[in-house]
Write a protein that holds these residues in place. Structure first.
Motif, PDB file in Angstrom:
ATOM      1  N   VAL A   1       0.819  -1.214   0.000  1.00 21.79           N
ATOM      2  CA  VAL A   1       0.000   0.000   0.000  1.00 21.79           C
ATOM      3  C   VAL A   1       0.849   1.259   0.000  1.00 21.79           C
ATOM      4  O   VAL A   1       0.330   2.365  -0.130  1.00 21.79           O
ATOM      5  N   GLY A   2       2.158   1.098   0.164  1.00 18.74           N
ATOM      6  CA  GLY A   2       3.043   2.253   0.134  1.00 18.74           C
ATOM      7  C   GLY A   2       3.000   3.064   1.409  1.00 18.74           C
ATOM      8  O   GLY A   2       3.025   4.286   1.373  1.00 18.74           O
ATOM      9  N   PHE A   3       2.944   2.395   2.554  1.00 15.01           N
ATOM     10  CA  PHE A   3       2.922   3.088   3.849  1.00 15.01           C
ATOM     11  C   PHE A   3       4.226   2.799   4.578  1.00 15.01           C
ATOM     12  O   PHE A   3       4.562   1.642   4.816  1.00 15.01           O
ATOM     13  N   LEU A   4       4.953   3.849   4.934  1.00 18.04           N
ATOM     14  CA  LEU A   4       6.271   3.702   5.562  1.00 18.04           C
ATOM     15  C   LEU A   4       7.150   2.765   4.736  1.00 18.04           C
ATOM     16  O   LEU A   4       7.810   1.869   5.252  1.00 18.04           O
ATOM     17  N   THR A   5       7.138   2.966   3.437  1.00 18.38           N
ATOM     18  CA  THR A   5       7.745   2.025   2.502  1.00 18.38           C
ATOM     19  C   THR A   5       9.227   1.815   2.752  1.00 18.38           C
ATOM     20  O   THR A   5       9.689   0.678   2.858  1.00 18.38           O
ATOM     21  N   ARG A   6       9.970   2.895   2.827  1.00 16.55           N
ATOM     22  CA  ARG A   6      11.417   2.736   3.005  1.00 16.55           C
ATOM     23  C   ARG A   6      11.746   2.062   4.331  1.00 16.55           C
ATOM     24  O   ARG A   6      12.615   1.200   4.397  1.00 16.55           O
ATOM     25  N   LEU A   7      11.052   2.432   5.368  1.00 11.34           N
ATOM     26  CA  LEU A   7      11.258   1.802   6.672  1.00 11.34           C
ATOM     27  C   LEU A   7      10.828   0.335   6.636  1.00 11.34           C
ATOM     28  O   LEU A   7      11.470  -0.525   7.249  1.00 11.34           O
ATOM     29  N   SER A   8       9.763   0.037   5.908  1.00 12.66           N
ATOM     30  CA  SER A   8       9.236  -1.327   5.842  1.00 12.66           C
ATOM     31  C   SER A   8      10.104  -2.273   5.021  1.00 12.66           C
ATOM     32  O   SER A   8       9.884  -3.484   5.058  1.00 12.66           O
ATOM     33  N   THR A   9      11.067  -1.756   4.275  1.00 17.27           N
ATOM     34  CA  THR A   9      11.955  -2.644   3.520  1.00 17.27           C
ATOM     35  C   THR A   9      13.118  -3.159   4.378  1.00 17.27           C
ATOM     36  O   THR A   9      13.717  -4.177   4.042  1.00 17.27           O
TER      37      THR A   9
ATOM     38  N   GLY B   1       7.029   6.153  -4.721  1.00 16.75           N
ATOM     39  CA  GLY B   1       6.399   6.794  -5.874  1.00 16.75           C
ATOM     40  C   GLY B   1       5.128   7.534  -5.479  1.00 16.75           C
ATOM     41  O   GLY B   1       4.751   7.594  -4.304  1.00 16.75           O
ATOM     42  N   LYS B   2       4.475   8.106  -6.486  1.00 16.03           N
ATOM     43  CA  LYS B   2       3.280   8.923  -6.234  1.00 16.03           C
ATOM     44  C   LYS B   2       2.030   8.091  -5.986  1.00 16.03           C
ATOM     45  O   LYS B   2       1.043   8.599  -5.466  1.00 16.03           O
TER      46      LYS B   2
ATOM     47  N   TYR C   1       3.037   9.109  -0.291  1.00 15.78           N
ATOM     48  CA  TYR C   1       2.940  10.334  -1.086  1.00 15.78           C
ATOM     49  C   TYR C   1       1.715  11.150  -0.673  1.00 15.78           C
ATOM     50  O   TYR C   1       1.802  12.361  -0.489  1.00 15.78           O
ATOM     51  N   ILE C   2       0.593  10.486  -0.493  1.00 15.71           N
ATOM     52  CA  ILE C   2      -0.647  11.180  -0.097  1.00 15.71           C
ATOM     53  C   ILE C   2      -0.468  11.850   1.265  1.00 15.71           C
ATOM     54  O   ILE C   2      -0.843  13.015   1.453  1.00 15.71           O
ATOM     55  N   ILE C   3       0.131  11.131   2.206  1.00 14.85           N
ATOM     56  CA  ILE C   3       0.364  11.695   3.535  1.00 14.85           C
ATOM     57  C   ILE C   3       1.354  12.857   3.447  1.00 14.85           C
ATOM     58  O   ILE C   3       1.170  13.891   4.103  1.00 14.85           O
ATOM     59  N   SER C   4       2.390  12.718   2.616  1.00 17.87           N
ATOM     60  CA  SER C   4       3.373  13.800   2.443  1.00 17.87           C
ATOM     61  C   SER C   4       2.715  15.052   1.886  1.00 17.87           C
ATOM     62  O   SER C   4       2.980  16.164   2.361  1.00 17.87           O
ATOM     63  N   ILE C   5       1.863  14.894   0.885  1.00 15.56           N
ATOM     64  CA  ILE C   5       1.156  16.037   0.292  1.00 15.56           C
ATOM     65  C   ILE C   5       0.285  16.715   1.344  1.00 15.56           C
ATOM     66  O   ILE C   5       0.243  17.945   1.440  1.00 15.56           O
ATOM     67  N   TYR C   6      -0.414  15.923   2.138  1.00 16.02           N
ATOM     68  CA  TYR C   6      -1.268  16.471   3.193  1.00 16.02           C
ATOM     69  C   TYR C   6      -0.433  17.262   4.196  1.00 16.02           C
ATOM     70  O   TYR C   6      -0.783  18.394   4.563  1.00 16.02           O
ATOM     71  N   LEU C   7       0.681  16.686   4.661  1.00  7.33           N
ATOM     72  CA  LEU C   7       1.522  17.360   5.649  1.00  7.33           C
ATOM     73  C   LEU C   7       2.154  18.628   5.080  1.00  7.33           C
ATOM     74  O   LEU C   7       2.266  19.641   5.779  1.00  7.33           O
TER      75      LEU C   7
ATOM     76  N   ARG D   1      -0.526  21.349   4.878  1.00  9.16           N
ATOM     77  CA  ARG D   1      -0.856  21.872   6.210  1.00  9.16           C
ATOM     78  C   ARG D   1       0.153  22.925   6.662  1.00  9.16           C
ATOM     79  O   ARG D   1      -0.185  23.819   7.438  1.00  9.16           O
ATOM     80  N   GLN D   2       1.383  22.796   6.174  1.00  8.74           N
ATOM     81  CA  GLN D   2       2.421  23.756   6.535  1.00  8.74           C
ATOM     82  C   GLN D   2       2.409  24.971   5.606  1.00  8.74           C
ATOM     83  O   GLN D   2       3.207  25.887   5.775  1.00  8.74           O
ATOM     84  N   GLY D   3       1.520  24.955   4.613  1.00 12.27           N
ATOM     85  CA  GLY D   3       1.425  26.066   3.684  1.00 12.27           C
ATOM     86  C   GLY D   3       2.563  26.114   2.682  1.00 12.27           C
ATOM     87  O   GLY D   3       2.850  27.170   2.121  1.00 12.27           O
ATOM     88  N   LYS D   4       3.202  24.993   2.435  1.00 11.89           N
ATOM     89  CA  LYS D   4       4.321  24.947   1.503  1.00 11.89           C
ATOM     90  C   LYS D   4       3.870  24.362   0.169  1.00 11.89           C
ATOM     91  O   LYS D   4       2.797  23.797   0.047  1.00 11.89           O
ATOM     92  N   ASP D   5       4.751  24.486  -0.824  1.00 12.25           N
ATOM     93  CA  ASP D   5       4.466  23.995  -2.162  1.00 12.25           C
ATOM     94  C   ASP D   5       5.067  22.603  -2.342  1.00 12.25           C
ATOM     95  O   ASP D   5       6.198  22.348  -1.937  1.00 12.25           O
ATOM     96  N   GLU D   6       4.302  21.714  -2.981  1.00 12.49           N
ATOM     97  CA  GLU D   6       4.739  20.345  -3.214  1.00 12.49           C
ATOM     98  C   GLU D   6       6.035  20.284  -4.002  1.00 12.49           C
ATOM     99  O   GLU D   6       6.955  19.534  -3.681  1.00 12.49           O
ATOM    100  N   LYS D   7       6.150  21.097  -5.047  1.00  6.92           N
ATOM    101  CA  LYS D   7       7.340  21.053  -5.909  1.00  6.92           C
ATOM    102  C   LYS D   7       8.600  21.472  -5.178  1.00  6.92           C
ATOM    103  O   LYS D   7       9.686  20.978  -5.468  1.00  6.92           O
ATOM    104  N   GLU D   8       8.459  22.392  -4.225  1.00  6.26           N
ATOM    105  CA  GLU D   8       9.630  22.820  -3.471  1.00  6.26           C
ATOM    106  C   GLU D   8      10.072  21.757  -2.472  1.00  6.26           C
ATOM    107  O   GLU D   8      11.259  21.576  -2.222  1.00  6.26           O
ATOM    108  N   GLU D   9       9.122  21.036  -1.891  1.00  4.43           N
ATOM    109  CA  GLU D   9       9.426  20.098  -0.825  1.00  4.43           C
ATOM    110  C   GLU D   9       9.808  18.714  -1.311  1.00  4.43           C
ATOM    111  O   GLU D   9      10.663  18.059  -0.738  1.00  4.43           O
TER     112      GLU D   9
END
Length: 169
Positions: free
Chosen positions: A82-90, A142-143, A148-154, A157-165
């Motif tokens: 499902v792509g949750f905590l993917t890098r940690l889960s490997t 990946g997207k 990715y969905i959680i990252s976009i949400y976070l 919430r911080q008022g930042k742009d996805e492309k910058e982060e």
């Protein structure tokens, strides 16, 4: 004739120039998750037969090692799919496959005259899993993932742009 050449040129560029990295990472996550999860299900179904003789590591009992392996195989596979905590889960599957490879080689080397690239011994299965998990660790989920969905949400919430982060997700 000219339209056939244009069609062939567009087709060539489509197949060679475009990358589908997010779809490829989704496929790889689903593939390795399903393949690894089947071992966990097999271990779970045959727990009572396998528990007394399962290989041990770190001084744990065979039953405890089998339970730990089942948890790694099922939980990490589900998280990766499902792509949750993917890098940690490997990381747990990489470590478990390193232990499996050691156990296979440690047990088999005295009985094998030559262990080379042309060998048909089962030692290559853990190495294949290690390679796939290392790819996912480096490439990320990946997207098409919960990460990715959680990252976009976070980020939003911080008022930042996805492309910058997010760099080349």
């Amino acid at each position: 004739m000219n339209s056939i050449k244009e069609f062939a040129a567009r087709l060539f560029v489509r197949f060679s120039g475009y990358t589908y990295s997010n779809l490829a990472r989704l496929f790889m996550r689903l593939f390795v998750g399903i393949m690894f999860m089947q071992f966990g299900i097999r271990h779970l179904v045959n727990y009572h037969e396998m528990a007394p003789t399962f290989p041990t590591i770190l001084g744990m009992s065979p039953a405890a090692c089998l339970i730990l392996m089942i948890i790694i195989e099922l939980v990490c596979s589900l998280f990766i799919m499902v792509g949750f905590l993917t890098r940690l889960s490997t990381i747990p599957p990489i470590l478990s496959m390193m232990a499996a490879e050691f156990y296979i080689l440690h047990d088999m080397l005295p009985h094998i005259s030559s262990y080379g690239l042309d060998s048909t011994q089962p030692g290559y299965l853990p190495v294949m899993f290690i390679g796939i998990y290392l790819f996912l660790l480096l490439a990320g989920p990946g997207k098409i993932s919960l990460d990715y969905i959680i990252s976009i949400y976070l980020i939003s919430r911080q008022g930042k742009d996805e492309k910058e982060e997010l760099d080349e997700v």
